[in-house]
Design an enzyme around this catalytic site. Structure first.
Site, PDB file in Angstrom:
ATOM      1  N   THR A 144      31.502  12.355  13.685  1.00  0.00           N
ATOM      2  CA  THR A 144      32.587  13.319  13.917  1.00  0.00           C
ATOM      3  C   THR A 144      33.909  12.776  13.390  1.00  0.00           C
ATOM      4  O   THR A 144      34.163  11.565  13.440  1.00  0.00           O
ATOM      5  CB  THR A 144      32.695  13.663  15.421  1.00  0.00           C
ATOM      6  OG1 THR A 144      33.844  14.472  15.621  1.00  0.00           O
ATOM      7  CG2 THR A 144      32.804  12.430  16.295  1.00  0.00           C
ATOM      8  N   SER A 179      37.674  10.819  23.466  1.00  0.00           N
ATOM      9  CA  SER A 179      36.845  11.189  24.628  1.00  0.00           C
ATOM     10  C   SER A 179      35.650  10.249  24.658  1.00  0.00           C
ATOM     11  O   SER A 179      35.325   9.591  23.660  1.00  0.00           O
ATOM     12  CB  SER A 179      36.342  12.640  24.521  1.00  0.00           C
ATOM     13  OG  SER A 179      35.295  12.728  23.571  1.00  0.00           O
ATOM     14  N   TYR A 181      32.674  11.212  24.693  1.00  0.00           N
ATOM     15  CA  TYR A 181      31.735  11.743  23.686  1.00  0.00           C
ATOM     16  C   TYR A 181      32.081  11.167  22.306  1.00  0.00           C
ATOM     17  O   TYR A 181      31.209  10.635  21.608  1.00  0.00           O
ATOM     18  CB  TYR A 181      31.800  13.284  23.642  1.00  0.00           C
ATOM     19  CG  TYR A 181      31.463  13.798  22.271  1.00  0.00           C
ATOM     20  CD1 TYR A 181      30.154  13.737  21.797  1.00  0.00           C
ATOM     21  CD2 TYR A 181      32.451  14.291  21.402  1.00  0.00           C
ATOM     22  CE1 TYR A 181      29.844  14.154  20.501  1.00  0.00           C
ATOM     23  CE2 TYR A 181      32.150  14.703  20.124  1.00  0.00           C
ATOM     24  CZ  TYR A 181      30.851  14.633  19.685  1.00  0.00           C
ATOM     25  OH  TYR A 181      30.548  15.015  18.404  1.00  0.00           O
ATOM     26  N   HIS A 182      33.337  11.297  21.895  1.00  0.00           N
ATOM     27  CA  HIS A 182      33.713  10.806  20.566  1.00  0.00           C
ATOM     28  C   HIS A 182      33.428   9.305  20.453  1.00  0.00           C
ATOM     29  O   HIS A 182      33.012   8.810  19.408  1.00  0.00           O
ATOM     30  CB  HIS A 182      35.176  11.115  20.258  1.00  0.00           C
ATOM     31  CG  HIS A 182      35.452  12.572  19.994  1.00  0.00           C
ATOM     32  ND1 HIS A 182      35.939  13.428  20.957  1.00  0.00           N
ATOM     33  CD2 HIS A 182      35.302  13.340  18.888  1.00  0.00           C
ATOM     34  CE1 HIS A 182      36.084  14.651  20.444  1.00  0.00           C
ATOM     35  NE2 HIS A 182      35.704  14.624  19.193  1.00  0.00           N
ATOM     36  N   LYS A 185      29.932   8.386  19.451  1.00  0.00           N
ATOM     37  CA  LYS A 185      29.672   8.462  18.001  1.00  0.00           C
ATOM     38  C   LYS A 185      30.224   7.221  17.283  1.00  0.00           C
ATOM     39  O   LYS A 185      29.668   6.783  16.281  1.00  0.00           O
ATOM     40  CB  LYS A 185      30.307   9.720  17.421  1.00  0.00           C
ATOM     41  CG  LYS A 185      29.778  11.019  18.005  1.00  0.00           C
ATOM     42  CD  LYS A 185      28.738  11.651  17.107  1.00  0.00           C
ATOM     43  CE  LYS A 185      28.311  13.012  17.623  1.00  0.00           C
ATOM     44  NZ  LYS A 185      27.207  13.593  16.856  1.00  0.00           N
TER      45      LYS A 185
HETATM   46  O1  LIG Z   1      40.776  26.770  24.023  1.00  0.00           O
HETATM   47  C1  LIG Z   1      41.034  25.757  23.359  1.00  0.00           C
HETATM   48  C2  LIG Z   1      40.045  24.879  22.891  1.00  0.00           C
HETATM   49  C3  LIG Z   1      40.437  23.784  22.164  1.00  0.00           C
HETATM   50  N1  LIG Z   1      41.743  23.550  21.898  1.00  0.00           N
HETATM   51  C4  LIG Z   1      42.115  22.388  21.074  1.00  0.00           C
HETATM   52  O2  LIG Z   1      41.418  22.503  19.850  1.00  0.00           O
HETATM   53  C5  LIG Z   1      41.098  21.215  19.328  1.00  0.00           C
HETATM   54  C6  LIG Z   1      39.624  21.183  19.010  1.00  0.00           C
HETATM   55  O3  LIG Z   1      38.883  21.372  20.191  1.00  0.00           O
HETATM   56  P1  LIG Z   1      37.353  21.833  20.138  1.00  0.00           P
HETATM   57  O4  LIG Z   1      36.911  22.022  21.549  1.00  0.00           O
HETATM   58  O5  LIG Z   1      37.165  22.950  19.179  1.00  0.00           O
HETATM   59  O6  LIG Z   1      36.659  20.566  19.440  1.00  0.00           O
HETATM   60  P2  LIG Z   1      36.281  19.127  19.973  1.00  0.00           P
HETATM   61  O7  LIG Z   1      36.337  19.017  21.445  1.00  0.00           O
HETATM   62  O8  LIG Z   1      37.104  18.138  19.210  1.00  0.00           O
HETATM   63  O9  LIG Z   1      34.761  19.005  19.554  1.00  0.00           O
HETATM   64  C7  LIG Z   1      34.165  19.794  18.527  1.00  0.00           C
HETATM   65  O10 LIG Z   1      34.540  19.311  17.264  1.00  0.00           O
HETATM   66  C8  LIG Z   1      34.218  17.920  17.053  1.00  0.00           C
HETATM   67  C9  LIG Z   1      34.744  17.577  15.686  1.00  0.00           C
HETATM   68  S1  LIG Z   1      36.330  16.813  15.745  1.00  0.00           S
HETATM   69  O11 LIG Z   1      37.209  17.631  16.569  1.00  0.00           O
HETATM   70  O12 LIG Z   1      36.133  15.514  16.396  1.00  0.00           O
HETATM   71  O13 LIG Z   1      36.808  16.661  14.411  1.00  0.00           O
HETATM   72  C10 LIG Z   1      32.715  17.741  17.175  1.00  0.00           C
HETATM   73  O14 LIG Z   1      32.392  16.383  17.040  1.00  0.00           O
HETATM   74  C11 LIG Z   1      32.225  18.261  18.517  1.00  0.00           C
HETATM   75  O15 LIG Z   1      30.810  18.164  18.597  1.00  0.00           O
HETATM   76  C12 LIG Z   1      32.652  19.696  18.721  1.00  0.00           C
HETATM   77  O16 LIG Z   1      32.278  20.166  20.003  1.00  0.00           O
HETATM   78  C13 LIG Z   1      41.537  20.209  20.394  1.00  0.00           C
HETATM   79  O17 LIG Z   1      42.753  19.671  19.991  1.00  0.00           O
HETATM   80  C14 LIG Z   1      41.719  21.038  21.650  1.00  0.00           C
HETATM   81  O18 LIG Z   1      42.684  20.529  22.526  1.00  0.00           O
HETATM   82  C15 LIG Z   1      42.720  24.406  22.344  1.00  0.00           C
HETATM   83  O19 LIG Z   1      43.905  24.210  22.098  1.00  0.00           O
HETATM   84  N2  LIG Z   1      42.334  25.490  23.066  1.00  0.00           N
END
Ligand SMILES: O=c1ccn([C@@H]2O[C@H](COP(=O)(O)OP(=O)(O)O[C@H]3O[C@H](CS(=O)(=O)O)[C@@H](O)[C@H](O)[C@H]3O)[C@@H](O)[C@H]2O)c(=O)[nH]1
Length: 382
Positions: A144, A179, A181-182, A185
């Site tokens: 990720t 997190s 989770y992160h 990875k």
């Molecule tokens: O209602 C929401 C949901 C999320 N966010 C924000 O949007 C961003 C991304 O959140 P997300 O829930 O879409 O993504 P994340 O938790 O980071 O995880 C997802 O995206 C990751 C890629 S990355 O984000 O690490 O590049 C993957 O590894 C995970 O499996 C996948 O669930 C964060 O800053 C979060 O705070 C909001 O502002 N409002």
């Protein structure tokens, strides 16, 4: 090629298995059903109805004429992993079989330890299985972009050349994930890199951004082939969630100021990136890293994109339940997949509009209470 897709029943694993099968590869899917179990635990279901894995496989055979083998099993069972590798004898293993939600890993101690145990030990069992069965098998592992966090320097593709006190070395890019989770990875990446060095394995770590979208060329061919669509605050990814909120007339839940910026990618490009990695394997002994994103947006920009094309949509700013910077530098190098020929689908109004239609069709299935975040990253009272 023979390709074993681990986690082949999930949001991305299933469409990836179909894409590889459609491109002529002999594909098997392995899954332990955990993702459907998290739905039961959290009291939600996929927005789009999904069929059982065996029904999906039968439907694919009817639609395409191609067969997929199914393995039901768990990567925590090391003997099962080795036996499956010995039986199927893949050229490549694509590894999606991890608990992939950051909020889920931050629910409490049990969910944090479950996530790290499941992900890290499962991957370790897989590395041993590959080393013992056939070290030539190419491991394509879903990492990720969140492994890197948001450092105040450009994010290189996995590796960084460092000069220090007159000497120079090529080291893994420093990680500052956000997190448990992160972090799982990150631990995987270190274990895989070591296995490549120690045992001469070959691996590609795909450091993927936030995925959006639902249909791929294959899943769109029959409704029985649909992949899951998560909208809840634990498993839903941000753009898909905003689209559901807009259709339901709920405010778009931007956490904090919305300045936090993430790499994003269309699900159709996810499956294509995996194909490119599989068909162009890493060298023996090589730990290869690709940053798998096609564009970057701040969360506030994503909300505005949706609100601008869906009438009467309100944007709300919630206190951020996560611990993350909302003003930061973000420049991710991503050349490896482009050099292999990736032609990205960039985010367009037409895709968002088509998803409005999809959500409208299934809006009655939404549990509105599940839209709001319930997991706090900080300890109570802090
Ligand atoms: O209602 C929401 C949901 C999320 N966010 C924000 O949007 C961003 C991304 O959140 P997300 O829930 O879409 O993504 P994340 O938790 O980071 O995880 C997802 O995206 C990751 C890629 S990355 O984000 O690490 O590049 C993957 O590894 C995970 O499996 C996948 O669930 C964060 O800053 C979060 O705070 C909001 O502002 N409002």
């Amino acid at each position: 090629m023979k390709v074993l897709v681990l986690g082949g029943d999930g949001y991305l694993g299933w469409p990836t298995a179909l894409h590889l099968s459609d491109c002529g590869h002999e594909v098997a899917v392995l899954d332990n059903g955990a993702r459907r179990g998290y739905d039961d635990e959290l009291g939600v279901t996929s927005l789009v109805p999904i069929r059982r894995l065996d029904e999906r496989v039968t439907a694919w055979e009817e639609v395409s004429g191609a067969q997929l083998s199914i393995y039901h099993g768990d990567l925590l069972d090391a003997e099962y992993v080795s036996a499956t590798l010995a039986e199927f004898r893949p050229d490549a293993v694509v590894h999606f079989a991890e608990q992939r939600s950051a909020p889920y890993s931050m629910l409490d101690r049990d969910h944090a330890t479950y996530t790290q145990h499941n992900n890290v030990v499962g991957t370790l069992n897989l590395l041993y299985g590959i080393a013992e069965t056939d070290p030539d098998i190419h491991l394509v592992k879903l990492g990720t972009l969140g492994e890197y966090g948001t450092p105040n320097i450009d994010i290189e593709e996995g590796w960084l050349t460092v000069e220090h006190n007159g000497r120079s070395d090529r080291v893994l890019f420093p990680k500052r994930p956000g997190s448990f989770y992160h972090l799982s990875k990150v631990h995987d990446s270190h274990n895989i890199e070591f296995a490549c060095r120690a045992w001469d394995l070959r691996a590609t770590d795909l450091n993927q951004g936030v995925v959006y979208g639902h249909h791929t060329a294959q899943t769109g061919r029959d409704e029985r082939l649909a992949t899951r669509f998560d909208y809840d605050a634990v498993f839903g990814t941000v753009l898909n969630r905003f689209i559901v909120q807009a259709v339901l007339g709920e405010p778009l839940t931007v956490y904090g100021s919305g300045g936090q910026t993430r790499g994003v990618i269309d699900i159709r490009d996810t499956v294509e990136c995996v194909r490119l990695a599989v068909e162009n394997p890493a060298e023996r002994g090589e730990f290869r890293v690709f940053n798998q994103l096609t564009e970057s947006f701040s969360v506030g920009e994503l909300a505005k994109l949706v609100a601008d094309i869906h009438p009467c949509t309100e944007i709300t700013h919630l206190d951020n339940p996560r611990v993350e910077a909302d003003q930061h530098h973000y420049n991710v190098v991503s050349t490896g997949l482009a050099e292999l020929g990736l032609r990205p689908h960039l985010l367009a109004d037409t895709l968002i509009t088509s998803m409005f239609e999809l959500v409208e069709r299934h809006a009655g299935r939404v549990n509105r209470a599940a839209l709001l975040p319930a997991t706090q990253w900080r300890l109570p009272g802090r």
